[in-house]
Enzyme design. Structure first.
Site, PDB file in Angstrom:
ATOM      1  N   TYR A  24       6.483 -11.397  -2.115  1.00  0.00           N
ATOM      2  CA  TYR A  24       5.619 -12.078  -3.078  1.00  0.00           C
ATOM      3  C   TYR A  24       4.665 -11.051  -3.662  1.00  0.00           C
ATOM      4  CZ  TYR A  24       2.246 -15.193  -5.219  1.00  0.00           C
ATOM      5  OH  TYR A  24       1.431 -15.819  -6.130  1.00  0.00           O
ATOM      6  N   LYS A  40      -7.043  -9.441  -2.157  1.00  0.00           N
ATOM      7  CA  LYS A  40      -8.123 -10.154  -1.473  1.00  0.00           C
ATOM      8  C   LYS A  40      -8.777  -9.331  -0.371  1.00  0.00           C
ATOM      9  CE  LYS A  40      -4.214 -12.544   0.578  1.00  0.00           C
ATOM     10  NZ  LYS A  40      -3.505 -13.833   0.571  1.00  0.00           N
ATOM     11  N   ASP A  85       2.508  -2.734  -2.094  1.00  0.00           N
ATOM     12  CA  ASP A  85       1.678  -3.916  -2.276  1.00  0.00           C
ATOM     13  C   ASP A  85       0.934  -4.155  -0.961  1.00  0.00           C
ATOM     14  OD1 ASP A  85       0.582  -6.453  -2.436  1.00  0.00           O
ATOM     15  OD2 ASP A  85       2.231  -7.276  -3.613  1.00  0.00           O
TER      16      ASP A  85
END
Length: 490
Positions: A194, A317, A289
């Site tokens: 994702y 985040k 990522d």
């Protein structure tokens, strides 16, 4: 039963051992090849009764939300079975809902609050900043510089940092940057990963080889140069790189360095090193990522743990410790200089922007959160909590004779009960065959998550658990007793 590679044990690492992926995949295969083992129907009725009798205020608020919010929830991983809980207070290792029910918080906002929720030392600094200048000025603030300097100091592959509004924005910018720098178009992602919800990345999400299955409303042209390849298959990635070279080359390979969905399909210990070699050979950029693994895998992120320098790093985040407007692109200086901002810039650049990016509030929160992570060795201590939890879960699973699989990479703990994320979708025929089974297994995962909640445990989607600095031995032992109570209902 030990499914961990003893050769990877380190004393001061946030990840004490890397899982023996061969053993794990054999266990995954066993789990999905047998009928599901859900909670008994009589026990599930009692679980649902908890929500009806103990969570009436949450239920009323969720019904109210449905009138003005599609489906009544804002987040794709929000747990909404039988209805979402409304939270009043979140602090350290616990949260309390609007009905006064208290839970052990293993969601930790989806992973960013490594220090535990609402960490006092960070909160105090944020309150001071708000009193001084408010949340945003639109001009340079010292905490932009301090946060960027600190990230460049601790992350091996980051020489410069450009802050963004979210992980999704950072992925968008990094892919644009990779294409601008290399002059190539194709991007290879590891299937099932994702990387946010931008048009080009809604492709092969969560289940590998599902391609455009969720790309509703997205023109085919948006994903025309996005490709996917199965995790751990370096030969297949090489073949794609070779084929792309005949068509103009590959701009980048993007990967979650623990494996798709934060290690739901874990990669082998040497997979990222293999990707680094392939990218060097074919002159493609390697993008890590690290939205989840950044700082949670140690201050140096997964790149520090594996000893691999990516060309570009995605932060999300994790960058601001749970405060909003969290995202960033880091990387090599020569590449990053194509992200120069400001009016009057004449250099060739990859255009990115955002009014609220790098706002003082988020930068201050991120700076002090990272300092506290360093000072307290938060990643190491959260990793030890993850080890303790995983070991306890393994013992419970073995004692009860269940086929479930528990494993962890430090503070990222996986508890696979339904196996819905592990179904074999390696080709179109297999995908068609498992479509109905996936629905059944997904509902079982929802029921497991509801049962955990009714027993005072908040997890991510009923299958993932994030530990934090706040998770003492007492918290973990309390959680294990609660998990055992749930698993006895099977």
């Amino acid at each position: 039963m030990n499914f961990y590679d003893a050769s990877t044990v380190t004393a001061d690492s946030a990840i004490s051992q890397w899982p023996d992926t061969d053993s794990l995949y054999r266990r995954f295969d066993t789990l999905v090849k047998q009928p599901i083992r859900p909670i008994r129907r009589d026990a599930m009725a009692k679980v649902l009764d908890y929500f009806e009798t103990r969570c009436q205020s949450s239920k009323r608020l969720s019904e109210q939300a449905k009138q003005v919010i599609p489906g009544g929830v804002q987040h794709n991983l929000a747990f909404n079975y039988p209805f979402p809980l409304a939270i009043r207070e979140s602090r350290d290792a616990h949260m309390t809902d609007v009905d006064g029910n208290r839970y052990i918080d293993f969601l930790q906002a989806g992973g960013p609050t490594l220090l535990g929720s609402n960490y006092p030392a960070v909160l105090a600094q944020v309150q001071t900043l708000l009193n001084e200048c408010g949340p945003i000025t639109g001009l340079l603030h010292e905490y932009e510089v301090k946060l960027a300097e600190l990230v460049c100091q601790v992350m091996p592959g980051v020489e410069m940092l450009r802050m963004m509004g979210s992980g999704t924005e950072a992925v968008m910018g990094a892919i644009r940057l990779a294409r601008a720098y290399t002059g190539k178009k194709c991007v290879i992602k590891i299937g099932g990963g994702y990387h946010g919800w931008s048009d080009q990345m809604v492709y092969g999400m969560r289940l590998p080889n599902t391609g455009r299955m969720e790309a509703i409303g997205i023109p085919r042209g948006a994903t025309a140069t996005t490709q996917e390849s199965l995790p751990n298959d370096l030969d297949a990635i090489r073949r794609k790189l070779m084929w792309n070279r005949l068509r103009g080359g590959t701009a980048a390979v993007i990967v979650e360095p623990f494996g798709p969905e934060s290690g739901t399909r874990p990669v082998t210990r040497n997979f990222n090193a293999g990707l680094r070699k392939l990218c060097d050979e074919f002159n493609a950029l390697l993008i890590f990522d690290e939205v989840v693994t950044g700082f949670r895998a140690g201050m140096g992120g997964a790149q520090g743990y594996f000893g691999i320098k990516p060309d570009l790093t995605i932060l999300g985040k994790c960058l601001t410790g749970g405060y909003p407007m969290a995202g960033g692109i880091g990387g090599r200086r020569d590449i990053m200089m194509m992200l120069v901002g400001g009016i009057g810039t004449t250099a060739k650049r990859a255009f990115v922007g955002g009014t609220l990016t790098a706002n003082p509030l988020s930068c201050a929160a991120g700076y002090y959160a990272l300092l506290e992570m360093q000072r307290t060795q938060a990643a190491v201590k959260a990793g030890r909590a993850g080890d303790r939890l995983r070991q306890g879960l393994e013992q419970i699973i073995e004692r009860l004779g269940l086929p479930y699989v528990a494993y962890n990479m430090g503070s990222i703990v996986h508890l696979q009960t339904s196996g819905v994320m592990l179904l074999d979708t390696s080709n179109l025929l297999k995908l068609i065959r498992v479509k109905n089974e996936a629905k059944e297994r997904k509902h079982m995962m929802e029921e497991m998550g509801a049962a955990y909640t009714a027993h005072g445990l908040i997890t991510l989607a009923g299958s993932r658990i994030y530990t934090s600095l706040a998770d003492t031995d007492e918290v973990i032992d309390d959680a294990l007793n609660r998990f055992e109570d749930v698993l006895k209902l099977v």
